[in-house]
Design an enzyme around this catalytic site. Structure first.
Site: not given
Ligand SMILES: Cc1cc2nc3c(=O)[nH]c(=O)nc-3n(C[C@H](O)[C@H](O)[C@H](O)COP(=O)(O)OP(=O)(O)OC[C@H]3O[C@@H](n4cnc5c(N)ncnc54)[C@H](O)[C@@H]3O)c2cc1C
Length: 357
Positions: A124-125, A244
Site C-alpha cells: 500500500q502506498g 481495511e
Molecule cells: C503497523 C503499521 C503498518 C502500516 N502500513 C502502512 C502501509 O502499508 N502503507 C502506508 O501507506 N502506510 C502504512 N502505515 C502508516 C500509517 O498509515 C500512518 O502511520 C498513519 O497514517 C499515521 O500517520 P503518522 O504515523 O505520520 O502520524 P501522524 O499523522 O503524524 O500523527 C501523529 C500523532 O498526532 C495525532 N494527530 C494527527 N492528526 C491529528 C489531528 N488533526 N488532531 C489531533 N491529533 C492528531 C495522531 O493521532 C498521532 O497520535 C502503517 C502504520 C503502521 C503502524
C-alpha cells in the site's frame, strides 16, 4: 435471531478444517524478512492450488464463490489450525474489493488471477514523510504524458508494509495540483520493478525489514493502471480504507484463535501472582466473541443489501485495541520470560507473544 450455521456452511467448514489440519505449515518464520517472505509466498501458492487463497471470489479469478459467512467460517478454521498471517493480505483483502467496485473488466482479468496465485504481491502506498493521518496532504505527483497515453509519477511513499519484497504498489498521487486537497488525486497501480522506482527497506523495532520507503523518479504508468476515474482517487481510496476498517482485513477468527492461545497460556503458567490477570484473560476471550458476533451482524446486514457506514472506523479502533490488550495480558503472564525471543533456550512458544506485540 438464529446464530447457528447452516448445513452448507458446516460441510464447507469440515472440508476446510481437514485440508488446513493436513497442510498448514508449522514454524513458518516471520514474513517480514526476505527469506521468510519467500516461504510465505510458497504457502500462499499452496492455498491457491487448493482454491483457498480467496474463497469468496468468482471461480474465474481463482476463488470458489463462497458466501461472506463461508468466508468467515474459513477464516475461523484457518487461524484455529494455526495458519500464519497472510502476506497476500494487502492485495486480496484491500485492493481486490476496490477492484471489484471500481476496476475495469480488463483490470480484473489481468490482476486478480495473478493476485490469487501469489504471482504478484501488493504493497500500500498512502503515507508520505509529511502525510500520515492527514492523507489528503500528500505531495507525490502524477504528470500527464499525452504522447505515451499514461502518467509520470514522482515523489516518496513510506511505511509500505512488506514493500521491500512486493511486486506492485497501489496508492494515491496528486494529478491536479490546482484542485482542492481532496480532489485532484488519482489512484494508481505501480509496478515496483519499473524504471525510476527505488525501494529501501526500513528496519522495524524487532529487526525485521518489515517496512519500505519507495522513491519514484519520473516513473511511467500507462492509463490502464489508473483505478477509477482520473482525479477521483480520494473516493476510490476511501473504499480501500473502508475494507481495511470494516470487514475484510481482520476476520474474527484471528482474534478468537489468539484468545484461545491466551487461555491455554494462562492454563499453563497461571496468574504470575496477579489475580487481575484472570480478568484480563476472560475479557480477551469475551471481546473476541463479541467481535465475532458483531462481524456476523455486519455480514447479515450486507447480505440484506446494506452497506458498511462510518461505524467501520469504530470497528477498527475496537480490534486494534483488543489485539494490543490480548498481547499485553500474555506478556504479563510470561513475566520476564516474555523478553526471550525465538532461539533463546528458555523462550516460551518461540517468543511469539513478544513478536506479535
Ligand atoms: C503497523 C503499521 C503498518 C502500516 N502500513 C502502512 C502501509 O502499508 N502503507 C502506508 O501507506 N502506510 C502504512 N502505515 C502508516 C500509517 O498509515 C500512518 O502511520 C498513519 O497514517 C499515521 O500517520 P503518522 O504515523 O505520520 O502520524 P501522524 O499523522 O503524524 O500523527 C501523529 C500523532 O498526532 C495525532 N494527530 C494527527 N492528526 C491529528 C489531528 N488533526 N488532531 C489531533 N491529533 C492528531 C495522531 O493521532 C498521532 O497520535 C502503517 C502504520 C503502521 C503502524
Amino acid at each position: 435471531m438464529d446464530l447457528t450455521f447452516g448445513e452448507r456452511e458446516e460441510a464447507f467448514r469440515a472440508e476446510a478444517r481437514a485440508w488446513l489440519e493436513a497442510n498448514v505449515p508449522r514454524d513458518l518464520p516471520s514474513g517480514d524478512t526476505a527469506e521468510g517472505f519467500a516461504l510465505h509466498k510458497r504457502w500462499e501458492k499452496k492455498l491457491y492450488e487448493a482454491r483457498y487463497s480467496a474463497v469468496s471470489w468468482p471461480k474465474k479469478y481463482g476463488g470458489r464463490e463462497a458466501s461472506l459467512v463461508e468466508w468467515l467460517v474459513f477464516e475461523e478454521e484457518y487461524y484455529r489450525a494455526g495458519g500464519p498471517q497472510r502476506v497476500a493480505q494487502n492485495g486480496i483483502f484491500l485492493l481486490a474489493p476496490t477492484l471489484f467496485e471500481f476496476g475495469t473488466e480488463e483490470q480484473k482479468d489481468r490482476i486478480l488471477p495473478r493476485m490469487a496465485a501469489a504471482d504478484d504481491l501488493w504493497a500500500q502506498g498512502w503515507s508520505e514523510p509529511n502525510a500520515g493521518s492527514d492523507l489528503a496532504s500528500i505531495k507525490s505527483v502524477a504528470v500527464r504524458d499525452e504522447a505515451k497515453d499514461g502518467w509520470r509519477l514522482s515523489g516518496q511513499k513510506t511505511w509500505c508494509t512488506r514493500g521491500a519484497f512486493c511486486d506492485w504498489m497501489f496508492g494515491l498521487f496528486r494529478s491536479d495540483p490546482s484542485a482542492e486537497r481532496h480532489r485532484g488525486l488519482t489512484y494508481f497501480l505501480v509496478p515496483l520493478r519499473a524504471k525510476g522506482v527505488t525501494v529501501r527497506p526500513v528496519g522495524r523495532l524487532d529487526g525485521d525489514a518489515g517496512f519500505a520507503e519507495v522513491f519514484l523518479d519520473d516513473v511511467f504508468v500507462p492509463d490502464r493502471d489508473v483505478l477509477g476515474k482520473v482525479h477521483d482517487g480520494w473516493n476510490v481510496a476511501m473504499a480501500t480504507a473502508s475494507s481495511e476498517r470494516g470487514l475484510s482485513l481482520r476476520s474474527p477468527g484471528r482474534f478468537q484463535a489468539t484468545a484461545a492461545r491466551l487461555v491455554d497460556l494462562f492454563g499453563r503458567y497461571g496468574d504470575n501472582g496477579d489475580p487481575s490477570l484472570c480478568e484480563a484473560v476472560v475479557r480477551a476471550w469475551m471481546d473476541a466473541e463479541a467481535y465475532a458476533l458483531y462481524t456476523l451482524q455486519t455480514v447479515s446486514k450486507l447480505a440484506a443489501g446494506g452497506t458498511i457506514g462510518p461505524e467501520a472506523s469504530l470497528n477498527k479502533i475496537f480490534w486494534s485495541e483488543m489485539d494490543v490488550r490480548m498481547h499485553e495480558a500474555a506478556l504479563r503472564i510470561l513475566g520476564p520470560h516474555a523478553e526471550l525471543v525465538d532461539g533463546a533456550p528458555d523462550a516460551i512458544d518461540g517468543g511469539a507473544w513478544m513478536k506479535g506485540f
